[in-house]
Enzyme design. Structure first.
Site, PDB file in Angstrom:
ATOM      1  N   TYR A 147      -3.131   9.592   8.239  1.00 12.30           N
ATOM      2  CA  TYR A 147      -2.814   8.317   7.599  1.00 12.30           C
ATOM      3  C   TYR A 147      -2.794   7.243   8.674  1.00 12.30           C
ATOM      4  O   TYR A 147      -2.172   7.444   9.730  1.00 12.30           O
ATOM      5  CB  TYR A 147      -1.452   8.394   6.905  1.00 12.30           C
ATOM      6  CG  TYR A 147      -0.960   7.091   6.311  1.00 12.30           C
ATOM      7  CD1 TYR A 147       0.153   6.432   6.841  1.00 12.30           C
ATOM      8  CD2 TYR A 147      -1.594   6.513   5.215  1.00 12.30           C
ATOM      9  CE1 TYR A 147       0.610   5.244   6.294  1.00 12.30           C
ATOM     10  CE2 TYR A 147      -1.130   5.327   4.651  1.00 12.30           C
ATOM     11  CZ  TYR A 147      -0.024   4.697   5.203  1.00 12.30           C
ATOM     12  OH  TYR A 147       0.429   3.513   4.667  1.00 12.30           O
ATOM     13  N   ASP A 242      -4.966   6.841  17.083  1.00 12.37           N
ATOM     14  CA  ASP A 242      -3.918   6.108  16.362  1.00 12.37           C
ATOM     15  C   ASP A 242      -2.574   6.693  16.804  1.00 12.37           C
ATOM     16  O   ASP A 242      -2.139   7.720  16.290  1.00 12.37           O
ATOM     17  CB  ASP A 242      -4.121   6.255  14.845  1.00 12.37           C
ATOM     18  CG  ASP A 242      -3.006   5.576  14.081  1.00 12.37           C
ATOM     19  OD1 ASP A 242      -3.056   5.586  12.823  1.00 12.37           O
ATOM     20  OD2 ASP A 242      -2.080   5.038  14.709  1.00 12.37           O
ATOM     21  N   LYS A 270       5.725   1.176  15.480  1.00 10.55           N
ATOM     22  CA  LYS A 270       6.989   1.922  15.465  1.00 10.55           C
ATOM     23  C   LYS A 270       7.814   1.720  16.736  1.00 10.55           C
ATOM     24  O   LYS A 270       8.429   0.659  16.933  1.00 10.55           O
ATOM     25  CB  LYS A 270       6.710   3.395  15.182  1.00 10.55           C
ATOM     26  CG  LYS A 270       6.119   3.625  13.762  1.00 10.55           C
ATOM     27  CD  LYS A 270       5.934   5.076  13.451  1.00 10.55           C
ATOM     28  CE  LYS A 270       5.065   5.282  12.233  1.00 10.55           C
ATOM     29  NZ  LYS A 270       5.805   5.142  10.957  1.00 10.55           N
TER      30      LYS A 270
HETATM   31  P1  KE4 Z   1       2.852   0.670   9.291  1.00 10.38           P
HETATM   32  O1  KE4 Z   1       1.863  -0.306   8.689  1.00 10.38           O
HETATM   33  O2  KE4 Z   1       3.647   1.422   8.239  1.00 10.38           O
HETATM   34  O3  KE4 Z   1       3.715   0.028  10.373  1.00 10.38           O
HETATM   35  O4  KE4 Z   1       1.996   1.780  10.109  1.00 10.38           O
HETATM   36  C1  KE4 Z   1       0.986   2.485   9.435  1.00 10.38           C
HETATM   37  C2  KE4 Z   1       0.748   3.785  10.173  1.00 10.38           C
HETATM   38  C3  KE4 Z   1      -0.369   3.881  10.984  1.00 10.38           C
HETATM   39  N1  KE4 Z   1      -0.638   5.010  11.676  1.00 10.38           N
HETATM   40  C4  KE4 Z   1       0.198   6.080  11.610  1.00 10.38           C
HETATM   41  C5  KE4 Z   1      -0.127   7.310  12.405  1.00 10.38           C
HETATM   42  C6  KE4 Z   1       1.369   6.025  10.794  1.00 10.38           C
HETATM   43  O5  KE4 Z   1       2.193   7.107  10.740  1.00 10.38           O
HETATM   44  C7  KE4 Z   1       1.647   4.865  10.066  1.00 10.38           C
HETATM   45  C8  KE4 Z   1       2.846   4.753   9.149  1.00 10.38           C
HETATM   46  N2  KE4 Z   1       3.631   5.947   8.984  1.00 10.38           N
HETATM   47  C9  KE4 Z   1       4.379   6.044   7.753  1.00 10.38           C
HETATM   48  C10 KE4 Z   1       5.170   7.361   7.728  1.00 10.38           C
HETATM   49  N3  KE4 Z   1       4.389   8.496   7.899  1.00 10.38           N
HETATM   50  C11 KE4 Z   1       5.297   4.882   7.586  1.00 10.38           C
HETATM   51  C12 KE4 Z   1       6.293   5.023   6.467  1.00 10.38           C
HETATM   52  C13 KE4 Z   1       5.971   4.109   5.317  1.00 10.38           C
HETATM   53  O6  KE4 Z   1       4.771   3.957   4.996  1.00 10.38           O
HETATM   54  O7  KE4 Z   1       6.939   3.575   4.760  1.00 10.38           O
END
Ligand code: KE4
Length: 432
Positions: A147, A242, A270
């Site tokens: 993801y 990523d 994060k």
């Molecule tokens: P954000 O747009 O949520 O800051 O980041 C997206 C993203 C990109 N790449 C990786 C590897 C990620 O894990 C994420 C976001 N992770 C999720 C949880 N697995 C965030 C939680 C959510 O979507 O509320």
């Protein structure tokens, strides 16, 4: 097991659902994978969360990764408070943005130049555009189960047959957005080699989680990472790690430092914001120069690099650099995962435990989880029972089998021992 009251959370969640879709501002929080309703959080302190009914939890989510230093770390709070005295955002360059950029360039092997944005999604969206704009090619390879945020061109499932281009996995994403996205199987070297054999001169880049967190934790083989590096170099494609989740989590320099494989680009989020909205993408200077205003690939953002978020991120990264908590954090996590494995074995529960550094997943699965197909065979009903048994015993775990757990610096041996003990009680209840 203590029956906790969630009455205020129920009332406030019911109220939230009247004005917010599903009562949440991100579906990951909706408890969709475990049933029931989320609890609403009042505050966090160190390794603990407190919900609005006064229940205390040991926090194994840390806001889905950012809080490696725990909640309300004094250095972060002080940095935010100090910055607020001068204002919140100016829409103009500030010295702090240079300072965090210099720190990211120093820490992350692939980064020689970096652009701050406001989320991981913005980072990966921009990185995809840059890979395509810099190479003049259109095809992007991603891997099923990884993801990268809710980027249109990456919200895509594998087309039928492994080497066909992707179909949108969400309404609202036109086929045109995903036609040039090739979805392959994680850890499958033959598929990657075949894709480059078939259309290597069309491939702008490859993006992957260098340790997957979004299938639950899935660990790459070194051969897989080396093959991606070699094929991208050979065919003039860009390799993007990523590291939104793994950056400053599995090592100060991320998975690329831990594994010794240097991509051409990296996306971050994060931890680099310490709980404030921050993302970043960076890489070789020659590639990053293609981004506006030095190059033709456009990307912009009103609050990108804003002083308050950057102050929190800088305080986080400086604290991590000064204290180097990684060896102790990994040892604490290993003690926890060994305890969970032993408890699951004692209860006769089929399980797999995947851990890298201070991130881990307990899968209810008879087979080692190496890709999405295997992950999807996990027993999610059993996971739901585990989740609720642990929540009712004061352990705040990710509300999905397909997420990572995180250990934080302020977690004590007593916290870890308590988690292992209540896991034993939960497993006994599950098989009872
Ligand atoms: P954000 O747009 O949520 O800051 O980041 C997206 C993203 C990109 N790449 C990786 C590897 C990620 O894990 C994420 C976001 N992770 C999720 C949880 N697995 C965030 C939680 C959510 O979507 O509320």
């Amino acid at each position: 097991m203590t029956d906790r009251s969630f009455s205020r959370s129920h009332a406030e969640f019911t109220r939230a659902c009247q004005s917010i879709p599903g009562g949440v501002n991100s579906p990951a929080r909706a408890f969709g994978g475990v049933g029931g309703e989320p609890v609403l959080i009042e505050r966090g302190q160190g390794a603990k969360l407190y919900d609005i009914d006064g229940n205390e939890y040991t926090d194994y989510i840390g806001s889905w990764g950012p809080h490696i230093l725990g909640h309300q770390h004094p250095a972060l709070i002080a940095a935010i408070e100090e910055t607020l005295k001068r204002g919140t955002s100016f829409g103009a360059p500030t010295i702090a943005e240079t300072e965090i950029a210099e720190l990211l360039c120093e820490a992350v092997p692939s980064i020689e130049s970096v652009r701050m944005v406001n989320s991981g999604t913005e980072a990966t969206m921009s990185a995809i555009r840059l890979m395509r704009g810099h190479t003049g090619r259109d095809v992007i390879i991603k891997f099923a189960g990884c993801y990268h945020g809710h980027v249109d061109s990456l919200l895509v499932q594998a087309g039928s047959g492994a080497l066909t281009h992707g179909n949108p996995s969400s309404p609202g994403v036109p086929a045109g957005c995903t036609n040039d996205t090739l979805v392959l199987t994680y850890n499958d070297i033959e598929q990657v080699a075949a894709a480059f054999e078939k259309e290597g001169d069309k491939i702008a880049g490859v993006i992957l989680e260098p340790v997957v967190g979004n299938m639950g934790v899935v660990i790459p083989t070194m051969e897989f990472l080396r093959t991606l590096r070699e094929l991208c170099t050979k065919h003039g494609a860009l390799l993007c790690f990523d590291e939104v989740m793994t950056g400053f989590r599995v090592a100060f320099g991320g998975a690329q430092e831990r594994f010794g494989i240097t991509p051409d680009m990296t996306t971050l989020g994060k931890i680099i914001g310490g709980g404030m909205p921050v993302g970043a993408y960076g890489g070789r200077k020659e590639v990053m120069q293609s981004i506006s205003p030095t190059g033709p690939v456009y990307q912009a953002g009103t609050l990108s690099g804003n002083p308050v978020a950057v102050a929190c991120g800088l305080a986080t990264l400086r604290t991590l650099k000064e204290t180097n908590p990684y060896p102790e954090l990994e040892a604490k996590t290993t003690k926890l995962t060994a305890g969970l494995k032993s408890a699951a074995e004692k209860a006769g529960l089929e399980h797999q435990l995947a851990q890298v550094g201070s991130m881990f997943t307990l899968f209810f699965n008879p087979n080692e989880v190496t890709n999405l197909d295997v992950a999807m065979k996990s027993d999610t009903d059993r996971f739901s029972k585990y989740f609720w048994g642990m929540l009712n015993r004061g352990q705040y775990l990710p509300c999905s089998q397909f997420e990572a757990n995180f250990v934080s610096v302020p977690m004590t041996d007593a916290d870890i021992d308590a988690t292992i003990k209540v896991a034993e009680e939960t497993f006994a209840e599950m098989v009872g």
